[in-house]
Design a protein around this motif. Structure first.
Motif, PDB file in Angstrom:
ATOM      1  N   GLU A 387       0.861  -1.183   0.000  1.00 14.49           N
ATOM      2  CA  GLU A 387       0.000   0.000   0.000  1.00 14.49           C
ATOM      3  C   GLU A 387       0.896   1.231   0.000  1.00 14.49           C
ATOM      4  O   GLU A 387       1.894   1.279   0.737  1.00 14.49           O
ATOM      5  CB  GLU A 387      -0.897   0.023   1.251  1.00 14.49           C
ATOM      6  CG  GLU A 387      -1.700   1.330   1.349  1.00 14.49           C
ATOM      7  CD  GLU A 387      -2.682   1.398   2.522  1.00 14.49           C
ATOM      8  OE1 GLU A 387      -2.660   0.490   3.382  1.00 14.49           O
ATOM      9  OE2 GLU A 387      -3.452   2.376   2.588  1.00 14.49           O
ATOM     10  N   ASN A 446      -4.649   5.194  -1.894  1.00 17.61           N
ATOM     11  CA  ASN A 446      -5.851   5.635  -1.184  1.00 17.61           C
ATOM     12  C   ASN A 446      -6.594   6.701  -1.985  1.00 17.61           C
ATOM     13  O   ASN A 446      -5.984   7.551  -2.618  1.00 17.61           O
ATOM     14  CB  ASN A 446      -5.471   6.181   0.186  1.00 17.61           C
ATOM     15  CG  ASN A 446      -5.011   5.076   1.111  1.00 17.61           C
ATOM     16  OD1 ASN A 446      -5.812   4.275   1.580  1.00 17.61           O
ATOM     17  ND2 ASN A 446      -3.705   4.995   1.326  1.00 17.61           N
ATOM     18  N   GLU A 478      -7.992   2.011  -2.842  1.00 17.71           N
ATOM     19  CA  GLU A 478      -8.680   1.726  -1.579  1.00 17.71           C
ATOM     20  C   GLU A 478      -9.661   2.855  -1.288  1.00 17.71           C
ATOM     21  O   GLU A 478      -9.263   4.016  -1.232  1.00 17.71           O
ATOM     22  CB  GLU A 478      -7.654   1.635  -0.435  1.00 17.71           C
ATOM     23  CG  GLU A 478      -6.639   0.535  -0.646  1.00 17.71           C
ATOM     24  CD  GLU A 478      -5.797   0.266   0.609  1.00 17.71           C
ATOM     25  OE1 GLU A 478      -6.047   0.881   1.671  1.00 17.71           O
ATOM     26  OE2 GLU A 478      -4.880  -0.571   0.508  1.00 17.71           O
ATOM     27  N   ASP A 508     -11.646  -0.047   2.309  1.00 21.21           N
ATOM     28  CA  ASP A 508     -10.700   0.177   3.391  1.00 21.21           C
ATOM     29  C   ASP A 508     -11.448   0.384   4.717  1.00 21.21           C
ATOM     30  O   ASP A 508     -12.620   0.782   4.708  1.00 21.21           O
ATOM     31  CB  ASP A 508      -9.916   1.455   3.034  1.00 21.21           C
ATOM     32  CG  ASP A 508      -8.599   1.550   3.766  1.00 21.21           C
ATOM     33  OD1 ASP A 508      -8.292   0.665   4.565  1.00 21.21           O
ATOM     34  OD2 ASP A 508      -7.874   2.536   3.522  1.00 21.21           O
ATOM     35  N   LYS A 529     -11.058  -4.865   3.278  1.00 23.38           N
ATOM     36  CA  LYS A 529      -9.896  -4.654   4.138  1.00 23.38           C
ATOM     37  C   LYS A 529     -10.402  -4.420   5.553  1.00 23.38           C
ATOM     38  O   LYS A 529     -11.001  -3.372   5.833  1.00 23.38           O
ATOM     39  CB  LYS A 529      -9.112  -3.445   3.619  1.00 23.38           C
ATOM     40  CG  LYS A 529      -7.750  -3.321   4.221  1.00 23.38           C
ATOM     41  CD  LYS A 529      -6.915  -2.345   3.414  1.00 23.38           C
ATOM     42  CE  LYS A 529      -5.476  -2.400   3.840  1.00 23.38           C
ATOM     43  NZ  LYS A 529      -4.658  -1.424   3.134  1.00 23.38           N
TER      44      LYS A 529
END
Ligand code: C2E
Ligand code: CA
Ligand code: CA
Length: 608
Positions: A387, A446, A478, A508, A529
């Motif tokens: 990530e 993200n 995410e 997420d 997640k």
């Protein structure tokens, strides 16, 4: 560049009518917001903003702004500071009237404009004044086109600026024949500030002036549900109850600002300061009880901020603004007790301002660093991918972590620039590895809720895929659970667009908010997640285990992969493997690391 046409005389009259109606029908805050939007519409401008003179010398604060392109970052609450020379030159010019600027006209200059989203081609600047005092400026901005301004347009804009000034500061004489507000009989803002400023000079030794700013939580809802007549009735009741409460003080000023907003100023002995919030809270409870009995179906709270004037240089206007800030802070955190303005709040504001001002430089000088945190396959402890997480490295080598700046940049839209920078870095990194013939792994990035307001993010991702020629299966995005909760259809649209491009998307922070199981059954997401909150306990309780296992079973039934974040101990990792979690991310396997360290990490894990 095109030259825009002008409004007709009738259209200018209509504009003035709109402004009058807005203030008749709405509270000043909503009226001004509506006028700013309307101005952008009728003038077909790229940006309309209002900046007001801030409490610090030679500074302006953006209080309203509307932009044609929602991708452009908003500057609301940004503070611009100017040197003496720039400020004096501009205010001199404004004292003579408006300023019209065209980039293609020699000798023109925009005044006090500060950094704008895009360098403007054309600006009309209408000063907001009261007598000789310069209070702010209304800007109508074009980024790519120019226009001339007719006398009717200038007159209409002048009326707008005057009305806005009047309602924003309640300073004009059109409205205030006397010092009292007709609904409540309390002081109006103009009279209140004047009296507070006077009183401030007479505060006895060992005493301090407190300014209290309150509003009724959910008042808008009450107005809309029960009608404005009922709303007015409640305002009167609140005013009377406040007066009754404060009758125990000999020297108190109470002001009805507008709608459900009240401000109080009173002088208290220094010894009473520590118990003042408690006393104010019990006063609020009495007011609340009266309002509640009149409106039993709505849960009523009073949000209050308190500011103690300890500094001789503070004016009533600043004290009101600070008390209001404390109120807003309490409101945003649902603290239904009076919140006292603290130096820390001031520091926070200054810090936010500092970060906002520093960001363009940080991007230009590559101070934003992308760190990579490994994701490990549970099956065989191999590397799944990573990530991308941003950090801000200051010139002195220190780091600012995303929790400190992301929320601030999400509020003013600057997050778009940060994220685009991160995405570009990730694409560059993957491309470089492919070019060097090194193994590549999917990297997730993200997405902030701000991106979903426009569709630009998808075209940006598309352009990166093309520019860097990166296979789509090597990038993932995410989206936090919150994004779905707030705007399901926009999030869903984004996910579909990504999947069409062959890019995977994960949800997420799952389980951190009020997500419902319904939510995940109604969307097409590739990976769930699980939030690190479920792993807060290093040893995992039986309850934690049951909840995690249930989430995994459910996600798998829906055809999703599952990753658990925040894994810090071997015990947690072993448990997750035993319940068939697909991937693990956490300090146990690796902290977020810079690009170089992540390359070494990759080499090491591949050599195993
Ligand atoms: P997130 O997306 O939930 O990212 C995971 C956070 O958990 C990261 O914090 C990571 O360092 C931390 N973490 C990872 N493993 C562990 C662990 O085992 N224990 C504990 N206690 N923490 C762990 P970080 O890097 O400070 O990022 C915080 C948040 O900031 C991220 O939460 C994400 O929401 C946001 N963020 C970070 N980078 C970006 C970015 O480039 N763009 C956007 N829009 N948001 C970002
Ligand atoms: Ca994340
Ligand atoms: Ca997370």
């Amino acid at each position: 560049m095109t030259v825009r046409s002008n409004l007709t005389k009738e259209e200018c009259f209509d504009l003035v009518q709109f402004v009058c109606d807005a203030f008749r029908l709405k509270n000043p805050e909503s009226a001004i917001a509506a006028i700013v939007e309307h101005l952008r519409d009728v003038f077909d401008a790229d940006c309309v903003s209002i900046h007001e003179v801030f409490s610090r010398p030679h500074s302006l604060r953006c209080i309203y702004e509307t932009l044609r392109d929602p991708e452009n970052k908003k500057r609301v609450n940004n503070i611009l500071s100017f040197t003496d020379d720039v400020w004096n030159h501009a205010t001199d010019k404004f004292s003579a009237g408006h300023n019209s600027y065209r980039a293609d006209r020699p000798g023109d200059e925009p005044l006090l404009i500060g950094p704008v989203p895009i360098t403007p081609m054309c600006v009309m600047q209408m000063p907001m004044r009261s007598g000789d005092d310069f209070l702010g400026v209304l800007d109508v901005v074009y980024f790519a086109d120019v226009r001339e301004w007719t006398e009717y347009e200038i007159a209409a804009l002048n009326v707008c600026a005057n009305y806005i000034t009047h309602y924003q500061y309640k300073l004009s004489s059109i409205y205030l024949d006397d010092d009292y507000d007709p609904v409540t009989g309390l002081l109006n803002l103009h009279a209140f500030t004047e009296r507070v400023d006077k009183k401030l000079m007479e505060v006895p030794d060992n005493c301090i002036m407190a300014v209290i700013y309150s509003d009724i939580h959910h008042f808008k809802y009450i107005n809309e549900t029960y009608g404005y007549k009922k709303g007015d009735e409640l305002i009167k009741l609140a005013a009377q109850a406040t007066k009754d409460n404060l009758s125990r003080y000999s020297d108190v000023l109470i002001c009805h600002l507008y709608a459900d907003h009240f401000v109080i100023a009173l002088v208290v002995p220094e010894t009473a300061v520590h118990s003042f919030a408690v006393a104010t809270h019990s006063d609020n409870l009495k007011v609340r009880e009266i309002l509640q009995s009149n409106c039993p179906n709505v849960m009523i709270h009073i949000d209050t901020g308190i500011y103690f004037i300890k500094d001789a240089n503070i004016t009533a206007a600043t004290a009101i603004a600070n008390a209001n800030l404390a109120r807003k802070l309490g409101k945003s955190e649902s603290i239904h007790e009076p919140v006292i303005f603290s130096d820390k709040m001031m520091e926070d504001i200054k810090y936010q301002e500092f970060l906002n001002n520093e960001l363009p430089k940080a991007i230009e000088n590559r101070q934003l660093k992308v760190y990579y945190q490994p994701k490990i396959n549970c099956e065989d402890d191999s590397l799944y991918g990573a990530e991308a997480l941003v950090r801000w490295q200051r010139p002195d080598g220190s780091f600012i972590y995303p929790d400190k700046f992301i929320p601030i940049f999400e509020r003013n839209g600057n997050i778009t620039e940060v994220d685009y920078y991160v995405y570009r870095e990730v694409f560059r990194y993957i491309r470089e590895r492919i070019d060097k013939g090194l193994p590549v792994f999917p990297i997730s990035m993200n997405v902030s809720r701000v991106h979903l307001r426009s569709n630009k993010i998808v075209s940006y991702i598309k352009s990166l895929l093309e520019e860097y020629c990166v296979p789509p299966e090597l990038v993932e995005f995410e989206l936090t659970e919150n994004i779905y909760m707030n705007d399901f259809s926009k999030a869903d649209e984004f996910v579909r667009a990504c999947r069409k491009l062959g890019i995977r998307v994960s949800m997420d922070d799952f389980g951190s908010g009020y997500s419902s199981l319904n939510l995940i059954s109604s969307i097409t997401i590739d990976t769930l997640k699980i939030d690190r909150i479920f792993l807060k306990n290093p040893d995992l309780s039986e309850n934690d285990k049951t909840v995690i296992e249930t989430m995994i079973i459910m996600a798998k039934r829906l055809g999703m992969k599952v990753i658990c974040e925040g894994v810090e101990t071997e015990l947690q990792a072993r448990f997750l493997k035993s319940v068939k979690c697909d991937q693990i991310q956490g300090y146990y396997y690796g902290r977020p690391m810079d690009e170089k360290s992540f390359c070494l990490f990759t080499e090491k894990i591949l050599a195993k």
